[in-house]
Design an enzyme around this catalytic site. Structure first.
Site, mmCIF file in Angstrom:
data_model
loop_
_atom_site.group_PDB
_atom_site.id
_atom_site.type_symbol
_atom_site.label_atom_id
_atom_site.label_comp_id
_atom_site.label_asym_id
_atom_site.label_seq_id
_atom_site.Cartn_x
_atom_site.Cartn_y
_atom_site.Cartn_z
ATOM 1 N N ASP A 2 0.870 -1.188 0.000
ATOM 2 C CA ASP A 2 0.000 0.000 0.000
ATOM 3 C C ASP A 2 0.899 1.228 0.000
ATOM 4 O OD1 ASP A 2 -1.765 2.055 0.488
ATOM 5 O OD2 ASP A 2 -2.675 1.154 2.275
ATOM 6 N N ASP B 33 -3.451 2.457 -5.500
ATOM 7 C CA ASP B 33 -2.194 2.415 -4.739
ATOM 8 C C ASP B 33 -2.006 1.131 -3.925
ATOM 9 O OD1 ASP B 33 -3.867 2.840 -2.537
ATOM 10 O OD2 ASP B 33 -2.392 4.120 -1.549
ATOM 11 N N GLU B 34 -2.749 0.086 -4.266
ATOM 12 C CA GLU B 34 -2.634 -1.161 -3.503
ATOM 13 C C GLU B 34 -2.609 -2.373 -4.411
ATOM 14 O OE1 GLU B 34 -5.552 -2.017 -0.388
ATOM 15 O OE2 GLU B 34 -5.589 0.140 -0.024
HETATM 16 P P1 TTP Z 1 -5.449 5.046 0.867
HETATM 17 O O1 TTP Z 1 -4.384 4.034 0.582
HETATM 18 O O2 TTP Z 1 -6.606 4.637 1.689
HETATM 19 O O3 TTP Z 1 -4.807 6.309 1.604
HETATM 20 P P2 TTP Z 1 -3.406 6.995 1.399
HETATM 21 O O4 TTP Z 1 -2.549 6.270 0.426
HETATM 22 O O5 TTP Z 1 -3.625 8.437 1.107
HETATM 23 O O6 TTP Z 1 -2.793 6.910 2.850
HETATM 24 P P3 TTP Z 1 -2.122 5.676 3.604
HETATM 25 O O7 TTP Z 1 -0.714 6.116 3.901
HETATM 26 O O8 TTP Z 1 -2.943 5.521 4.837
HETATM 27 O O9 TTP Z 1 -2.185 4.481 2.706
HETATM 28 O O10 TTP Z 1 -6.026 5.646 -0.469
HETATM 29 C C1 TTP Z 1 -5.239 5.823 -1.650
HETATM 30 C C2 TTP Z 1 -5.616 7.113 -2.346
HETATM 31 O O11 TTP Z 1 -7.005 7.121 -2.650
HETATM 32 C C3 TTP Z 1 -5.381 8.355 -1.500
HETATM 33 O O12 TTP Z 1 -4.072 8.841 -1.607
HETATM 34 C C4 TTP Z 1 -6.407 9.303 -2.047
HETATM 35 C C5 TTP Z 1 -7.553 8.437 -2.507
HETATM 36 N N1 TTP Z 1 -8.650 8.482 -1.520
HETATM 37 C C6 TTP Z 1 -9.688 9.385 -1.713
HETATM 38 O O13 TTP Z 1 -9.703 10.120 -2.705
HETATM 39 N N2 TTP Z 1 -10.701 9.439 -0.793
HETATM 40 C C7 TTP Z 1 -10.718 8.648 0.310
HETATM 41 O O14 TTP Z 1 -11.660 8.737 1.148
HETATM 42 C C8 TTP Z 1 -9.635 7.712 0.523
HETATM 43 C C9 TTP Z 1 -9.599 6.828 1.736
HETATM 44 C C10 TTP Z 1 -8.636 7.672 -0.434
HETATM 45 MG MG MG Z 2 -2.216 4.164 0.524
#
Ligand code: TTP
Ligand code: MG
Length: 368
Positions: free
Chosen positions: A10, A110-111
């Protein structure tokens, strides 16, 4: 089922980290990526924020106005989402990750899950080294950090990846699963949302260990057979869902909005060729060939138009793709007086790439 080792990779604060990459000077400041609704200057929601901004309580989903309030005393950076840019970076990283997996499954921008059982010989020490190599590689090639969870299945890998962030690496070996899961709130289990969490709470179930010892028949009565059984299995850390790419797509396409409405071929092609590059790299990553090329135009009046061309034989040539796209847009502009607002390109009639030998033959038989 044979014992597996599965990783979930992730990317950390992904959209915001991409913005830091583009503009390193903002690193260290709170960075907030926003989806502006356009109604008023600050209406809309936070898409994500870097970890500096998170310290001030700024998280995904909160109103932009609230984020501004929380950050009013600091020099914070607010930026609009630029999904095309993030997708491009995501595409590059997914290609890197794919190379490290026996089986690969991208789950979001992103995963991704990687089944690494075979290449690690189902050994956790090797899996840990592999995860460290992957982290280094992503950092070197794309200057991004990620968090990795490693476990016997997707469920555990996913929860593990969330435990330590950012730049984390968490291993949960099979013999550690029970102790790892027991104290966690049920919400951590994939598939348990706010509603389910509330319903479980009314049954007196808050933690995974409470769920594990809850009567499975009662769970089935409340949630139905499928979900009830799933929750029970999940609470015990069982999950036999394979890591696998979703079925082959029927087409690969990209569409994008032009800076200004236009009938100018050069302007349209400038954008379209960039879309071709993206679509083509996707095609290659899926190891597919195409026979049909289409172009799309959404007019300034929001009318939609398309033109297509089909080749005799499957190909994976980027040059043929771009040439066809040029011809099709030329044709469209000659036949119509629509001003283009959005343009798109698509490859379809996809087939699996031929065996290496055959490609070599056609290469030597080719004109260049
Ligand atoms: P995530 O992997 O949930 O969050 P992240 O990568 O920003 O943070 P983390 O370090 O906790 O992994 O989501 C990936 C992307 O998806 C995030 O960068 C932006 C988008 N996103 C949104 O647009 N709205 C949301 O509510 C969430 C959770 C994510
Ligand atoms: Mg992320």
């Amino acid at each position: 089922m044979q014992a597996r080792i599965v990783m979930l990779v992730d990317l950390d604060y992904f959209f915001a980290q991409c913005e830091e990459l583009r503009k390193p000077s903002i690193k260290g400041k709170p960075v907030v990526v926003c989806v502006y609704s356009g109604r008023t200057k600050d209406s809309g929601a936070v898409s994500t924020a870097n970890y500096v901004a998170r310290k001030y309580g700024v998280t995904s989903g909160i109103p932009i106005s609230l984020a501004k309030k929380k950050l009013q005393d600091v020099d914070a950076i607010f930026l609009p989402v630029d999904k095309e840019f993030y997708k491009e970076i995501s595409g590059n990283i997914m290609e890197i990750l794919r190379g490290y997996a026996d089986h690969f499954e991208q789950v979001s921008v992103d995963e991704a899950y990687l089944d690494v059982t075979h290449r690690t010989k189902a050994n956790y020490q090797r899996a840990k080294q592999l995860a460290e190599t992957i982290k280094d590689d992503i950092l070197t090639q794309q200057q991004l950090t990620c968090s990795i969870g490693v476990g016997p299945n997707k469920l555990i890998a996913k929860i593990a990846a969330d435990i330590q962030k950012p730049d984390g690496l968490t291993l949960v070996k099979p013999e550690q699963v029970k102790r790892f899961l027991a104290p966690l709130p049920v919400r951590r289990l994939v598939g348990v949302g706010k509603k389910t969490e509330k319903r479980l709470e009314t049954l007196g179930v808050r933690t995974v260990s409470q769920l594990a010892s809850f009567d499975v028949q009662r769970l089935i009565d409340v949630f139905g057979r499928k979900l009830g059984t799933y929750f029970h299995n999940a609470s015990l850390g069982f999950d036999d869902d394979p890591v696998q790419e979703k079925g082959e797509p029927e087409s690969v396409s990209r569409i994008s909005t032009l800076k200004e409405d236009t009938t100018n071929l050069g302007v349209i092609l400038d954008k379209a060729y960039r879309l071709c590059d993206d679509v083509h790299s996707k095609l290659l990553s899926l190891e597919l060939m195409y026979r049909s090329v289409s172009v799309y135009v959404v007019g300034s009046d929001l009318s939609t138009h398309s033109r297509s061309k089909t080749f005799e034989n499957p190909t994976s040539s980027l040059e043929s793709f771009k040439t066809a796209v040029k011809e099709l847009f030329e044709k469209f502009l000659a036949e119509s007086d629509v001003e283009a607002r959005r343009v798109g390109v698509k490859l379809s009639s996809l087939t699996k790439k031929e065996a290496k030998q055959k490609q070599l033959t056609s290469f030597f038989g080719g004109s260049s």
